[in-house]
Design an enzyme around this catalytic site. Structure first.
Site, PDB file in Angstrom:
ATOM      1  N   HIS A 149      15.059 -42.412 -69.623  1.00 27.92           N
ATOM      2  CA  HIS A 149      15.459 -42.014 -68.188  1.00 27.92           C
ATOM      3  C   HIS A 149      16.065 -40.779 -68.342  1.00 27.92           C
ATOM      4  O   HIS A 149      16.820 -40.175 -69.197  1.00 27.92           O
ATOM      5  CB  HIS A 149      16.651 -42.918 -68.042  1.00 27.92           C
ATOM      6  CG  HIS A 149      16.348 -44.540 -67.869  1.00 27.92           C
ATOM      7  ND1 HIS A 149      16.709 -45.372 -68.672  1.00 27.92           N
ATOM      8  CD2 HIS A 149      15.390 -45.063 -66.750  1.00 27.92           C
ATOM      9  CE1 HIS A 149      16.086 -46.392 -68.212  1.00 27.92           C
ATOM     10  NE2 HIS A 149      15.198 -46.279 -67.396  1.00 27.92           N
ATOM     11  N   ASP A 179      18.939 -41.065 -71.898  1.00 31.27           N
ATOM     12  CA  ASP A 179      18.506 -41.975 -73.160  1.00 31.27           C
ATOM     13  C   ASP A 179      17.040 -42.060 -73.370  1.00 31.27           C
ATOM     14  O   ASP A 179      16.444 -41.022 -73.154  1.00 31.27           O
ATOM     15  CB  ASP A 179      18.844 -43.312 -72.544  1.00 31.27           C
ATOM     16  CG  ASP A 179      18.291 -43.966 -71.445  1.00 31.27           C
ATOM     17  OD1 ASP A 179      17.051 -43.401 -70.979  1.00 31.27           O
ATOM     18  OD2 ASP A 179      18.631 -44.874 -70.630  1.00 31.27           O
ATOM     19  N   SER A 238      13.673 -48.683 -62.350  1.00 24.67           N
ATOM     20  CA  SER A 238      14.956 -47.811 -62.811  1.00 24.67           C
ATOM     21  C   SER A 238      15.142 -46.540 -62.480  1.00 24.67           C
ATOM     22  O   SER A 238      16.218 -46.093 -62.510  1.00 24.67           O
ATOM     23  CB  SER A 238      15.077 -48.177 -64.288  1.00 24.67           C
ATOM     24  OG  SER A 238      14.034 -47.351 -64.971  1.00 24.67           O
TER      25      SER A 238
END
Length: 374
Positions: free
Chosen positions: A348, A345, A64
């Site tokens: 991340h 978040d 990610s």
């Protein structure tokens, strides 16, 4: 505020917060990989100009931190509001309010971020000229049981495209590969009841598999390959939440050194093997550990004012960023100024966070060497 050094691994599945917290009960991670000293020349300016490396395309693999739209919409918060509000203005499959690592590495190379693999059929063929992004949120070097193809499978995708002449060996010769690994293998290891006693052996197997993946990318024709060191896991909001977002957790950071030490050893070995055929090092480590901790230690230098508390959070522990209830009413809050927050978040970085990391990376010789030959 004192910053404790640490390192980063993460799980990008819907249950990543719980998995990550479980992981942290035993896990490890990151040591800064030392920056290599540049070879002095008789005429430094002229030498740099003569040997600048300008890749024509970028191929991306991993998780990610690098994914720009491969994770399926139904499985990912990255396709939900408020992700993407800073860039491109709506959810676009990036695990951030804006850009991610891939975007900033591409910027440094003077190109646009390559098209996401899942979007290739929707794009004109010319858009594949700058490479392709095969990274999926939640991926590891091994299977993580969340539907994300592991790195080996991602490389298979590239090989399949080469068989269909979408890319040729010549296309890869003047390209660069970015491999992002943030530690999903370790989250999965703990989630499946891996033992503490066997953890060092598992760490070695993860790094060994990473090494095999890097060599495989090289054998396809890529001449310059950069892999990320694990960033500071103990500084992630999912962990600093335990301390009211006041400081990193040093215990996890101390364990973290093993992975990156082993990774650095493998990179040195791979470069020794390939130097027989290449004048410049093929493999490089992108030191996210050092760059993350530098920004978090000197945030005002990078216009960061919100360190460990994420910008986007659930209204309580039952919810997270982008959550809605059964009536589709949002159950999250977003900070007033995302551009001042390092984290978007629980795991991340924000667009501002990645920009700060990129700003620090640009001052590091190991990063500068990505564009230069000896």
């Amino acid at each position: 505020m004192q910053l404790h050094r640490s390192s980063s691994s993460l799980m990008d599945s819907p249950n990543y917060h719980l998995s990550l917290l479980s992981l942290l009960l035993i896990v490890f991670i990151s040591v800064s990989v030392s920056e290599q000293t540049q070879t002095a020349g008789q005429n430094e300016q002229e030498k740099h100009h003569r040997h600048v490396f300008r890749p024509t395309s970028l191929f991306v693999f991993g998780d990610s931190y690098a994914d720009t739209g491969n994770t399926r919409k139904g499985n990912s918060t990255a396709w939900k509001v408020p992700y993407g509000t800073t860039f491109p203005g709506k959810p676009a499959g990036r695990f951030s309010d804006g850009r991610v690592l891939t975007d900033y590495v591409a910027r440094y190379l003077g190109m646009k971020a390559p098209v996401a693999y899942r979007m290739r059929k929707m794009m004109m063929e010319k858009n594949t000229e700058k490479g392709m992004n095969f990274a999926f949120g939640g991926a590891g070097v091994f299977d993580t049981d969340n539907g994300a193809p592991n790195v080996s499978t991602q490389i298979d995708y590239l090989e399949q495209l080469m068989k269909h002449k979408v890319f040729t060996s010549a296309d890869l010769t003047n390209s660069m590969a970015l491999v992002s690994l943030a530690g999903n293998d370790y989250a999965h290891y703990v989630a499946t009841n891996g033992s503490f006693q066997a953890l060092p052996s598992f760490i070695a197997s993860v790094v060994n598999e990473t090494s095999l993946n890097l060599m495989r990318i090289h054998e396809l024709g890529v001449k310059r390959i950069v892999v990320t060191a694990l960033g500071p896991l103990g500084c992630l909001p999912a962990i600093t939440d335990l301390f009211s977002f006041t400081h990193c957790y040093d215990t996890f950071n101390n364990f973290s050194t093993l992975h990156n030490r082993l990774l650095n050893q493998h990179i040195l070995r791979l470069n020794r093997l390939t130097r027989k055929h290449n004048h410049s090092p093929t493999f490089h480590v992108l030191d996210l550990y050092a760059s993350f901790t530098s920004v978090l230690s000197h945030p005002s230098t990078y216009n960061i004012h919100q360190l460990f508390k994420p910008c986007c959070v659930g209204v309580n522990s039952l919810y997270s960023c982008a959550s809605v209830d059964d009536s589709n009413v949002k159950r999250y809050n977003v900070c007033d100024n995302p551009r001042s927050a390092f984290f978007w978040d629980s795991v991340h970085p924000s667009d501002a966070g990645w920009h700060a990391v990129y700003t620090k990376l640009r001052t590091m010789r190991s990063f500068q060497k990505l564009r230069t030959n000896p």
